[in-house]
Design an enzyme around this catalytic site. Structure first.
Site, PDB file in Angstrom:
ATOM      1  CB  THR A   1      -1.640   7.502   0.996  1.00 45.36           C
ATOM      2  OG1 THR A   1      -1.183   6.173   0.871  1.00 45.36           O
ATOM      3  CG2 THR A   1      -1.662   8.131  -0.385  1.00 45.36           C
TER       4      THR A   1
ATOM      5  CB  SER B   1      -1.222   2.954  -7.710  1.00 44.95           C
ATOM      6  OG  SER B   1      -1.713   3.979  -6.892  1.00 44.95           O
ATOM      7  CB  SER B   2      -6.310   2.551  -5.660  1.00 45.30           C
ATOM      8  OG  SER B   2      -6.360   1.157  -5.702  1.00 45.30           O
TER       9      SER B   2
ATOM     10  CG  ASN C   1       1.320   0.482   0.505  1.00 47.79           C
ATOM     11  OD1 ASN C   1       0.203   0.871   0.194  1.00 47.79           O
ATOM     12  ND2 ASN C   1       1.575  -0.786   0.695  1.00 47.79           N
TER      13      ASN C   1
ATOM     14  NE  ARG D   1       2.482   2.342  -7.436  1.00 48.56           N
ATOM     15  CZ  ARG D   1       1.808   2.237  -6.303  1.00 48.56           C
ATOM     16  NH1 ARG D   1       1.773   3.237  -5.437  1.00 48.56           N
ATOM     17  NH2 ARG D   1       1.115   1.147  -6.036  1.00 48.56           N
TER      18      ARG D   1
ATOM     19  N   GLY E   1      -5.878   3.694  -0.019  1.00 51.07           N
ATOM     20  CA  GLY E   1      -5.819   2.419  -0.748  1.00 51.07           C
ATOM     21  C   GLY E   1      -6.891   2.305  -1.801  1.00 51.07           C
TER      22      GLY E   1
ATOM     23  CB  THR F   1       1.556   6.675  -0.912  1.00 51.57           C
ATOM     24  OG1 THR F   1       1.266   5.778   0.167  1.00 51.57           O
ATOM     25  CG2 THR F   1       1.961   5.868  -2.126  1.00 51.57           C
TER      26      THR F   1
ATOM     27  CG  ASP G   1      -0.038  -0.980  -3.555  1.00 51.07           C
ATOM     28  OD1 ASP G   1      -0.841  -1.482  -2.750  1.00 51.07           O
ATOM     29  OD2 ASP G   1       0.129   0.244  -3.666  1.00 51.07           O
TER      30      ASP G   1
HETATM   31  O1  DON Z   1      -0.985   3.113  -4.484  1.00 49.39           O
HETATM   32  C1  DON Z   1      -1.907   2.742  -3.782  1.00 49.39           C
HETATM   33  O2  DON Z   1      -3.034   2.573  -4.181  1.00 49.39           O
HETATM   34  C2  DON Z   1      -1.641   2.506  -2.318  1.00 49.39           C
HETATM   35  N1  DON Z   1      -0.249   2.226  -2.119  1.00 49.39           N
HETATM   36  C3  DON Z   1      -2.073   3.692  -1.562  1.00 49.39           C
HETATM   37  C4  DON Z   1      -1.944   3.468  -0.100  1.00 49.39           C
HETATM   38  C5  DON Z   1      -2.838   4.301   0.691  1.00 49.39           C
HETATM   39  O3  DON Z   1      -3.594   5.094   0.199  1.00 49.39           O
HETATM   40  C6  DON Z   1      -2.813   4.064   2.141  1.00 49.39           C
HETATM   41  N2  DON Z   1      -3.838   4.810   2.796  1.00 49.39           N
HETATM   42  N3  DON Z   1      -4.656   4.416   3.537  1.00 49.39           N
END
Ligand code: DON
Length: 569
Positions: free
Chosen positions: A381, A452-453, A401, A104, A474, A399, A423
Site C-alpha cells: 500500500t 478497509s482500514s 492490498n 475502492r 493494513g 493499494t 479484505d
Molecule cells: O484497505 C486496507 O485496509 C488494506 N487493503 C490495506 C493494505 C495495506 O495497507 C498493506 N500494507 N501493509
C-alpha cells in the site's frame, strides 16, 4: 505512597525522553523532512515526489500533483499500488471544505458470500490472496481521473508524462521492492506475464540495483491519456482483463468494468481539542476508528502522563482494543449494511467506553494464541500527502492490498491485479491477511466494497490546515495515524518526532500489544507487562507521510522507517 507516585512519574518521564530523543538510530533525519512555504509533498517514492513537484513548477495545483503522484507511484511501487488497485482520497478545497473520494475495488457481479469456502464450509487456502479470484474490480484509474477532471488544471498528457517516462525508461530496483519480489517470487512465477517483468528467466527475482522496465504499463498509460477512463474500463485493456479472467476461471467481466463507479462520500468528522478531524468514511473503517480512539483518549488528557509513559501507552492500547472490537462487529460497506458511524464517533459513546478502561490493568478479551498471526507482510500500500500555501490539501492512500497484490499481471497491460477481496470476511470469524477478525457486515456480496482500514486524514483549525497524513499497513494504518495525531496534537511533539517515535498497535485480537521499532527499553516493557500486557515486538510497517502547516511554514515528514521523500518549493 506519595514518594512511590513521584518515582513512577520520574521513571515515566525519563523513559519517554529516552525514546523520543533518539527516534531511529542510523537514519539521517534531514533526508526525511523538508520545510517550505509554497507547497509540500510527502510520498513513499523519490520519482513520485519529484513528479509532484514538477506539476507545481508547470503551474499545476495540488490535485495535478496528486494525480501525477498516483500514476508515478503505480510504476515506482508496483508492490504497493497500481492501476489494478484502488484507494481513497481526501481533498481540502480552501473555502469549501473537505471532500472524500472512494475508489475502492468492488466485488465482481458474480461474487457471492461463500466463494472462498469449500463444500464443508472451510476456507480454501490462499484463494482470496493469490491469482485471479483474489482481485476486486479496480477503481484507481476512475478515482484519480475523477479528482483530476474536477479540480486539476493541467492537461492529462502533462500529468501522466512522468509515469509513462518512468515505466518506459525503467529504474533501479530498491530494497523494499527487492524484498517484495523475493517474498512473492513463487506466485509471480506462476504467471508468465508477471514473471516477464519481475523475475529473471530462471525464476529468481530482480535484485537491488537491477533495472526494472514496465513497457506494457507505459502502453496502458498512453491509452488512458488518449481515452480517459474508457482507456481502462473499455477497449483493449478491458478486453485483456476479461480474457485473462475467463481463462483462469475468474469472475470479472465487461459488465463489472463498465459499472465500476467512483463514490463521493461524506468524510467522517470528529473534534479533538477544538480542531476538526476529517478522515475516510466506510467502506473504510479508518476514519471511524481514528476519531473513536481520539474521542476516548481526549478525556484522559494524556499530556500530563508524558508521550510514551506506561499510562499513555496503556490508555492508548485500551482505546485501540475497544475500537477493534467494534470494528469486527459494526463495520462494512455502508451501501450494503447499516454502519452506526454517528454513534461510533460520538463523544457520549466514547465517554461510555472510556469508563470501561481500568487505570492500572490491561483488559483481557479472551484467551488467545500468542503466536505470530501475520505470516507475510511488509510495507505494501502507499500513502502520499500534498499541501499548498492556500490550504489546498490532498491526502490519499492507494493499494493493491498485499505485497504484489494477487501476483497476477494482466497480459499485455503491465497491470498487477489487486488481492483486495481478502479484505472481506471469507466467513464470520475468519481472519484476513492482517489478522483482523471478520464480521457479518463484511461478508462478500456482489458489487460490495471490502472493508478497509485506510485513513487518509486532514485536520483543520477554523478551515485552515493544521496537519494532513496517512500511511500504509493494513489494520495498523488507523492506529498509526491516531498515534501520530496524539503525538502532535496532544503531546505537542514536533512533527518529525511525532512520526519517528515508537508506535504501538492493539487490535483486540490477538490479545497483545505489538510494539514497533525503535523499541521501548526493558524497563518500560516490564512496566507494561506488569499492567498485564502480552508484548509482541515486531515492526508495524507503517510509513507515515505527514505535512503540517505551522503559521505558514509547510513542514513535510516521510517516515524514516521507509524509503519516502518530502520535498517542497
Ligand atoms: O484497505 C486496507 O485496509 C488494506 N487493503 C490495506 C493494505 C495495506 O495497507 C498493506 N500494507 N501493509
Amino acid at each position: 505512597m506519595k514518594i512511590k507516585t513521584l518515582v513512577i512519574i520520574l521513571m515515566t518521564l525519563s523513559c519517554s525522553r529516552l525514546q523520543i530523543v533518539d527516534p531511529l538510530a542510523g537514519h539521517k533525519r534531514q533526508e526525511y523532512e523538508a520545510s517550505s512555504e509554497n507547497y509540500m509533498i510527502s510520498t513513499q517514492g523519490v520519482y513520485s515526489s519529484k513528479a509532484g513537484k514538477k506539476m507545481f513548477e508547470l503551474g499545476g495545483n495540488a490535485v495535478d500533483a496528486a494525480t501525477a503522484i498516483s500514476f508515478v507511484i503505480s510504476v515506482e511501487r508496483p508492490q504497493s499500488t497500481g492501476l489494478g488497485g484502488g484507494g481513497f482520497m481526501l481533498i481540502n478545497i480552501p473555502g469549501s471544505g473537505v471532500k472524500a473520494i472512494d475508489f475502492r475495488e468492488k466485488a465482481p457481479l458474480k461474487a457471492y458470500e461463500k466463494m472462498y469456502l469449500d463444500k464443508d464450509g472451510k476456507e480454501i487456502p490462499r484463494m482470496s490472496l493469490d491469482g485471479i479470484h483474489a482481485g476486486g474490480v479496480p477503481g484507481l484509474v476512475a478515482g484519480v481521473l475523477e479528482a483530476h477532471s474536477r479540480y486539476g488544471k493541467l492537461p492529462i498528457e502533462k500529468v501522466l508524462a512522468p509515469a509513462i517516462e518512468l515505466a518506459e525508461k525503467g529504474f533501479d530496483v530498491y530494497p523494499e521492492l527487492a524484498f517484495a519480489l523475493n517474498h512473492r517470487k513463487k506466485v509471480l512465477a506462476r504467471f508468465p506475464s508477471s514473471k516477464a517483468i519481475f523475475l529473471h528467466s530462471d525464476g529468481t527475482p530482480l535484485i537491488v540495483g537491477e533495472k526494472i522496465f514496465q513497457k506494457d504499463l507505459a502502453k496502458t498509460l498512453k491509452t488512458i491519456v488518449k481515452k480517459g477512463k474508457n482507456g481502462f474500463y473499455r477497449g483493449w485493456v478491458a478486453k485483456a482483463i476479461v480474457k485473462e479472467s475467463k481463462k483462469r476461471g475468474g469472475f470479472i467481466r465487461y459488465g463489472d468494468l463498465r459499472r465500476y463507479n467512483v463514490k463521493w462520500r461524506e468524510p467522517v468528522v470528529g473534534k479533538y481539542k477544538g480542531l476538526d478531524i476529517y478522515s475516510m468514511s466506510p467502506p473504510s473503517s479508518g476514519g471511524v476508528h481514528v476519531v473513536q480512539i481520539l474521542n476516548i483518549l481526549e478525556g484522559l488528557e494524556l499530556k500530563k502522563f508524558g508521550p510514551q509513559s506506561p499510562k499513555s501507552i496503556h490508555y492508548t492500547a485500551s482505546a485501540m482494543q475497544l475500537a477493534f472490537a467494534d470494528r469486527a462487529k459494526y463495520l462494512g460497506d455502508a451501501d450494503f449494511v447499516k454502519v452506526p458511524v454517528k454513534g461510533l464517533t460520538s463523544k457520549a459513546y466514547a465517554k461510555e467506553l472510556r469508563a470501561q478502561i481500568q487505570p492500572n490493568t490491561a483488559k483481557k478479551m479472551k484467551a488467545v494464541d500468542h503466536g505470530n498471526p501475520f505470516p507475510y507482510e511488509s510495507s505494501e500500500t502507499t500513502h502520499f500527502t500534498v499541501m499548498d500555501r492556500y490550504g489546498f490539501v490532498v491526502s490519499s492512500t492507494q493499494t493493491i492490498n498485499g505485497l504484489m497484490g494477487s501476483g497476477l499481471v494482466i497480459p499485455g497491460t503491465g497491470i498487477v491485479l489487486n488481492n483486495e477481496m481478502d479484505d472481506f470476511a471469507t466467513k464470520v470469524g475468519a481472519k484476513n491477511l492482517f489478522g483482523a477478525v471478520g464480521g457479518e457486515k463484511n461478508l462478500v456480496e456482489s458489487e460490495k466494497r471490502p472493508l478497509s482500514s485506510m485513513s487518509p486524514t486532514i485536520v483543520l483549525n477554523k478551515g485552515k490546515p493544521v496537519i494532513a497524513l496517512g500511511t500504509p499497513s493494513g489494520t495498523r494504518i488507523l492506529t498509526c495515524v491516531a498515534q501520530v495525531l496524539l503525538n502532535y496534537l496532544e503531546h505537542e511533539l514536533p512533527l518529525y518526532e511525532s512520526v519517528a517515535a515508537t508506535r504501538i498497535h492493539h487490535q483486540w485480537y490477538p490479545d497483545s500489544i505489538r510494539i514497533g521499532p525503535p523499541y521501548f527499553n526493558d524497563k518500560l516493557l516490564n512496566r507494561l507487562k506488569g499492567i498485564g500486557y502480552k508484548i509482541n515486538k515486531s515492526p508495524l510497517h507503517c510509513r507515515i507521510q505527514a505535512i503540517s502547516n505551522e503559521e505558514g511554514k509547510l513542514h513535510g515528514v516521510s517516515d524514516p522507517r521507509g524509503e519516502g521523500l518530502s520535498i517542497g518549493g
